[in-house]
Motif scaffolding. Sequence first.
Motif, PDB file in Angstrom:
ATOM      1  N   GLY A 129      -5.914 -15.690  -8.578  1.00 29.72           N
ATOM      2  CA  GLY A 129      -5.496 -14.456  -9.247  1.00 29.72           C
ATOM      3  C   GLY A 129      -6.185 -13.219  -8.715  1.00 29.72           C
ATOM      4  N   MET A 130      -7.382 -13.399  -8.139  1.00 32.72           N
ATOM      5  CA  MET A 130      -8.123 -12.272  -7.580  1.00 32.72           C
ATOM      6  C   MET A 130      -7.977 -12.195  -6.059  1.00 32.72           C
ATOM      7  SD  MET A 130      -9.495 -10.329  -9.840  1.00 32.72           S
ATOM      8  CE  MET A 130     -10.751  -9.504  -8.871  1.00 32.72           C
ATOM      9  N   CYS A 131      -6.840 -12.662  -5.566  1.00 34.63           N
ATOM     10  CA  CYS A 131      -6.459 -12.506  -4.158  1.00 34.63           C
ATOM     11  C   CYS A 131      -7.415 -13.221  -3.203  1.00 34.63           C
ATOM     12  CB  CYS A 131      -6.341 -11.023  -3.779  1.00 34.63           C
ATOM     13  SG  CYS A 131      -5.332 -10.720  -2.306  1.00 34.63           S
ATOM     14  N   GLY A 132      -7.606 -14.522  -3.461  1.00 36.78           N
ATOM     15  CA  GLY A 132      -8.371 -15.342  -2.534  1.00 36.78           C
ATOM     16  C   GLY A 132      -7.609 -15.549  -1.235  1.00 36.78           C
ATOM     17  N   ARG A 133      -8.212 -16.277  -0.309  1.00 38.54           N
ATOM     18  CA  ARG A 133      -7.631 -16.455   1.024  1.00 38.54           C
ATOM     19  C   ARG A 133      -6.186 -16.950   0.973  1.00 38.54           C
ATOM     20  NH1 ARG A 133      -8.609 -14.469   5.740  1.00 38.54           N
ATOM     21  NH2 ARG A 133     -10.195 -15.728   6.764  1.00 38.54           N
ATOM     22  N   GLY A 134      -5.874 -17.822   0.026  1.00 34.77           N
ATOM     23  CA  GLY A 134      -4.526 -18.365  -0.074  1.00 34.77           C
ATOM     24  C   GLY A 134      -3.464 -17.323  -0.360  1.00 34.77           C
ATOM     25  N   PHE A 135      -3.868 -16.144  -0.838  1.00 34.64           N
ATOM     26  CA  PHE A 135      -2.916 -15.081  -1.154  1.00 34.64           C
ATOM     27  C   PHE A 135      -2.879 -14.001  -0.074  1.00 34.64           C
ATOM     28  CE2 PHE A 135      -3.038 -17.419  -4.955  1.00 34.64           C
ATOM     29  CZ  PHE A 135      -1.850 -17.169  -5.622  1.00 34.64           C
ATOM     30  N   SER A 190     -17.392 -19.807   4.639  1.00 35.30           N
ATOM     31  CA  SER A 190     -17.144 -18.942   5.787  1.00 35.30           C
ATOM     32  C   SER A 190     -17.025 -19.770   7.066  1.00 35.30           C
ATOM     33  CB  SER A 190     -18.257 -17.904   5.934  1.00 35.30           C
ATOM     34  OG  SER A 190     -17.905 -16.913   6.876  1.00 35.30           O
ATOM     35  N   GLY A 191     -17.826 -20.832   7.177  1.00 39.91           N
ATOM     36  CA  GLY A 191     -17.722 -21.722   8.329  1.00 39.91           C
ATOM     37  C   GLY A 191     -16.360 -22.375   8.429  1.00 39.91           C
ATOM     38  N   LEU A 192     -15.700 -22.547   7.279  1.00 40.21           N
ATOM     39  CA  LEU A 192     -14.368 -23.139   7.229  1.00 40.21           C
ATOM     40  C   LEU A 192     -13.266 -22.095   7.361  1.00 40.21           C
ATOM     41  CD1 LEU A 192     -14.992 -25.671   4.301  1.00 40.21           C
ATOM     42  CD2 LEU A 192     -14.749 -26.218   6.740  1.00 40.21           C
ATOM     43  N   LEU A 193     -13.618 -20.861   7.702  1.00 36.65           N
ATOM     44  CA  LEU A 193     -12.677 -19.752   7.878  1.00 36.65           C
ATOM     45  C   LEU A 193     -11.938 -19.415   6.579  1.00 36.65           C
ATOM     46  CD1 LEU A 193     -12.217 -18.251  10.665  1.00 36.65           C
ATOM     47  CD2 LEU A 193     -13.258 -20.507  10.862  1.00 36.65           C
ATOM     48  N   LEU A 194     -12.631 -19.575   5.425  1.00 37.50           N
ATOM     49  CA  LEU A 194     -12.039 -19.198   4.149  1.00 37.50           C
ATOM     50  C   LEU A 194     -12.299 -17.733   3.841  1.00 37.50           C
ATOM     51  CD1 LEU A 194     -12.827 -22.397   2.056  1.00 37.50           C
ATOM     52  CD2 LEU A 194     -10.782 -21.833   3.391  1.00 37.50           C
TER      53      LEU A 194
END
Length: 539
Positions: free
Chosen positions: A424-430, A496-500
């Motif tokens: 809902g707070m615009c994480g990487r998936g959005f 961050s290492g996982l490019l999230l």
Amino acid sequence: MLPIESRIDPASPAFASQRAGMQALIERLRALEQRAVAASERARPSFARRGALLPRERLARLLDPATAFLPIANLAGYGMDDPDHDTAIPGGSLVAGIGFVRGVRAMVVATDSGIDAGAMTEGGNLKLMRCQEIALENRLPFIHLVESAGANLRKYRVDKFVRGGGIFYNLARLSAAGLPVITVVHGSSTAGGAYMPGLSDYVVMVRGRARAFLAGPPLLKAATGEIATDEELGGADLHATVSGLAEFLAEDDEHAIALARDVVASLDWPGVAPRLPQPAQPPRLDAGELDGVMTLDVKKPVDMLEIIGRLTDDSAWLAFKPDYGTATVCGRGRIEGHAVGFISNNGPIDPAGATKAAQFIQACNQSGTPIVFLQNTTGFIVGRASEEAGMIKHGAKMIQALSNSTVPQVTIYCGASFGAGNFGMCGRGFRPRFCFSWPNARTAVMGGEQAAMTLEIVARQQAERKGAAVDEARLAQQTGEIVANFERQASAFVTSGLLLDDGVIDPRDTRAVLAFVLATAREAEARTPRAMQFGVARF
């Protein structure tokens, strides 16, 4: 707009403790970044023997001196290819970011051939594709300084090979979108890597050192029995005079980079953003205090206005529905003159907060105002009362508004990012335009203790239904394992290492980072590249 007044005492023990904790995390971040620099620096003698520049030296000569540079994915691959965090080298064997070349804002990527000869890694592939996506979305020229031994066959994985095709797909899309792709080949660019210059609009190759071929001498001999030298197969002279792969032939690294800069200058690329309606002003509250404002304990509440007041021009703020859905903070301010909408959290997202955020997102889209999400939430509120109040449908309103928003959105993970609050707070998936983390940020579907307690309750209920005794020792072991697993993955260094995200930043740099990406987005909106049906084909 009214200035935000701080209630924090920088002289208090609590502030000093929080600052010390954050400083320790920042020092860890800098040490990890330096680990990659040091690993590359160890190759200096071999580079010097062949008269070559180290990758970071190449990048420094490409960029305009004394101009801003925004690194992208500084921790990419950390713990991915090498699971030992004590020895893993972050960065994906690439140095990348947005900088200025002959006055043009561009995405620049340099293969760090000082580390394992620039062999491609899973983290590096993901980082390269992310840089290409940023260039596409922000209408930036893409400049790549290449020297890579290709894929590491000892660590071959079929999934990495298949996903890596996205690199070449993106290069074709960049060219077709009217965004120039410029590649400088400093050394090897073999196998799939040969398509990097092959799918570029302008190619510079260094005489005597650059190599580009689909199969090197060992593979060629293994596959066909044919014997040829590197130079005969794909040397710079061959590609400049016979195959036509190279447009420009350079005598050394310095000459190659000078030619690349000349190519950028010759494009007459529009690079100046429209004048801002209001001049920039520094915040009244000290942005240097951002390393002590945020608590490192995600269970302790933080007034996010203390963060916002240290980011906005003149610390000025226009709150949106401040007395409704008060745990969700919405409002407008400016960063270096750029109008910005902010959405943040002073607690879980409840039905009123979700409704308010959905309306605010739509209002920002109406006015064309970029939105900055400052994540610090335990998620959408749970419980019988919230379910009766329609939390699911009101949360869906927020998700709908966010998913279909067309203005630039930038996410900063400041603290907790738990559960569907990440969405809902615009994480990487959005798909925010840019996404950065503070070193203290924590991301998880829920807290480790909550996950362990949930599974413990389930285990006890199962035992009760079966009429069996609970194995308390096994249950305690399970709890420890679950908590440790959640805690290990929640760290900003791991995510961050996982490019999230697009990198971990010092909280005190947040205003400068936001100003940079807002200017990048503003330039993109003002620019109209000459798109084509296909990318520029090589003849």
